[in-house]
Design an enzyme around this catalytic site. Structure first.
Site, PDB file in Angstrom:
ATOM      1  CG  ASP A   1      13.670  10.237  -3.118  1.00 41.00           C
ATOM      2  OD1 ASP A   1      12.553  10.581  -3.561  1.00 41.00           O
ATOM      3  OD2 ASP A   1      14.414  11.017  -2.486  1.00 41.00           O
TER       4      ASP A   1
ATOM      5  CE  LYS B   1     -25.599  -8.319  11.811  1.00 44.48           C
ATOM      6  NZ  LYS B   1     -24.206  -7.841  11.738  1.00 44.48           N
TER       7      LYS B   1
END
Length: 294
Positions: free
Chosen positions: A37, A192
């Site tokens: 299960d 950046k």
């Protein structure tokens, strides 16, 4: 110090065995399987009575792993362990540390509560802290952080001729700077700049006089590989030889390796905080040394 038992969660056997050898400690095999299960079955094949149990479980892809980790901790304590600690070389759920939109879950705090409730202490490698200054802001247990920089520095010194260390972005600077200092190596970091909402460009650092060196890109996490790939293209287009990519944690999202290699990276290397084909830098000695202190 009480006697140590090293208990590997599934998939962590190799690192656990390395730790056990470094510490002259006993292994505590954990049997784990799933019932039909889908529920978990666990059985510890060692007697932890009065001993310190060290669960070894790196926590990439954590949603599939965390129930077994918590069950194992409770199992060891229920069987008489005096203390139960967790060695999680990669520590998940550090990203969501702020609500960026109403209704978002602060999963970093919830995850920390789960771990703190089940373990006496936690050891990890270079957690990806953003807005938290330390693990103590999240975890109520004793937290130990092992730095990967010494192992990275040893590997670069032994394996790379004339390296120059390069950070692909500002967040990588702390790792690049520390690794470089340990071996007295030159280092630089990409910057950046934002020119619009969706226009963010990388700028090559000043590498004057370093063209004959071997570029080594260093970062803490390699996930999508996008930043590494972009940095590589800049280097190759400016006449540098194909760089190596060195990361602490190799998570490798789908397609990451291909995009990095296509960009021109000559080799990808990571530590063994996550078990991947690139995990050639062994941190077991560094982890074992700190475990002795605990």
């Amino acid at each position: 110090m009480s006697e140590l038992l090293i208990m590997p969660l599934p998939g962590n056997e190799d690192l656990a065995e390395r730790l056990a050898r470094n510490l002259s400690a006993e292994m505590a095999p954990l049997e784990y399987r799933r019932f039909p299960d889908g529920e978990s079955y666990l059985r510890l094949h060692a007697d932890p009575t009065g001993k310190t149990v060290v669960a070894v479980a790196t926590l990439n892809a954590p949603d599939d792993k965390i129930p077994a980790v918590l069950f194992a901790a409770d199992l060891a304590r229920d069987l008489g362990a005096s203390r139960v600690g967790l060695v999680a070389p990669y520590l998940a759920y550090m990203r969501q540390d702020q609500r960026f939109s109403p209704g978002e879950a602060l999963t970093s705090r919830t995850f920390a509560q789960w771990i703190s409730a089940h373990f006496d202490w936690l050891m990890t490698v270079d957690p990806h802290l953003h807005r938290y200054a330390s693990l103590d802001e999240l975890y109520t247990l004793k937290g130990e952080v092992v730095a990967a920089a010494p192992a990275l520095a040893r590997w670069v010194a032994e394996e790379v001729d004339d390296p120059v260390l390069i950070g692909p972005d500002g967040e990588s600077e702390q790792w690049v700077r520390e690794v470089a200092a340990l071996q007295d190596l030159p280092w630089r970091v990409f910057t950046k700049k934002r020119y619009g909402d969706r226009d963010v460009r990388m700028h090559l650092p000043d590498l004057t006089g370093l063209q004959q060196h071997t570029p080594v890109l260093i970062d803490d996490i390699i996930s999508s590989g996008t930043t590494m790939a972009r940095a590589t293209r800049h280097l190759v287009e400016n006449g540098f030889r194909p760089p190596l990519a060195v990361g602490v944690h190799g998570l490798f999202a789908d397609g990451a390796r291909d995009s990095m290699l296509e960009a021109g990276i000559s080799r990808i290397v990571c530590t063994n905080t996550v078990d991947t084909p690139e995990s050639v830098i062994d941190l077991s000695r560094d982890l074992a040394s700190r475990l002795r202190d605990l």
